[in-house]
Design an enzyme around this catalytic site. Sequence first.
Site, short mmCIF file in Angstrom:
data_model
loop_
_atom_site.label_atom_id
_atom_site.label_comp_id
_atom_site.label_asym_id
_atom_site.label_seq_id
_atom_site.Cartn_x
_atom_site.Cartn_y
_atom_site.Cartn_z
N TYR A 90 17.71 42.92 44.63
CA TYR A 90 16.66 42.68 43.64
C TYR A 90 16.68 43.78 42.57
CZ TYR A 90 12.02 42.19 41.54
OH TYR A 90 10.98 42.06 40.64
N TYR A 150 6.56 50.61 36.85
CA TYR A 150 6.76 51.06 38.22
C TYR A 150 7.55 52.37 38.24
CZ TYR A 150 5.18 46.81 40.68
OH TYR A 150 4.43 45.80 41.21
N GLU A 270 3.92 35.40 48.80
CA GLU A 270 3.75 35.57 47.36
C GLU A 270 3.21 34.25 46.83
OE1 GLU A 270 6.86 37.51 45.01
OE2 GLU A 270 6.90 35.73 43.71
#
Length: 284
Positions: A90, A150, A270
């Site tokens: 990812y 982030y 999710e």
Amino acid sequence: MRWLAGGEVRDGQAGRVRYRCAGDLLFGSVELAETAFDAADGASPLQQAARAAYGDLFRVLDAEGYPGLVRVWNYLPRINEVDHYGIERYRQFNIGRQEAFAAAGRVLIGAVPAACALGVPAGPLSIAFLASRTAPLAIENPRQVSAYHYPADYGPRSPTFSRATLLASSGQELLFISGTASIVGHRSLHVGDVAAQTAETLDNLQAVLDETARVAPGARYALGDLCCIAYLRHGEDLPAVRAVVEARLGRHVPVTYLQADVCRADLLVEIEASAGHPVQERQP
């Protein structure tokens, strides 16, 4: 996935991108196999595939006159595995995606599309997207750090997406909420507890709706107005997740439950959502 539009619908294909457009909206998809690339110069095949696929996508939007990228759905094989250069897949994808945004002259923070990224067992990198002739309004969640901010703990490049987008198009107001999970600040909460993760996820969805109403006062949505897709890492968690969802949303809210890997290995569920209504029905 099906989109309905008034007026004439035109089909198109440009290289690997297939699309249909009508009026203000264009919906398209692109698939690209990682086997088309070799790891080189620190860039994994997946990173290169993401960069190339998004590059193709942006060229189509520029050529067709749909600059507003509203919502993106990303599906990539083995999303949580670590392979090339010791980087989780990812995170490799995030590097390639951000590189493509930068190469196309797109902003990397703020006015970026809503999105999700789910893991599948195998196959090509698959991306579906919705774009508009006008720019959507990007919406963040006050309970969470914006994904594009982030810290480096989550990879060399931050994910390039907003928590939601709101689009006014052809007399409609459309809200797209990105894949949402049990994250507060930037940390995953309730590791190992799927029911608690589901409840926290619903709290985050409510926070996005509250923020939407704050930044666009005419856009008032309740949880019961949403159409949802819930992604479960483990199929056996379905009864627990459904019980929390139905207790909070009621049984009338349409929820589709699918098995898929979530972008963080410690997340078990999710939920993405969308809603809309004619602009003239908005309350003052």
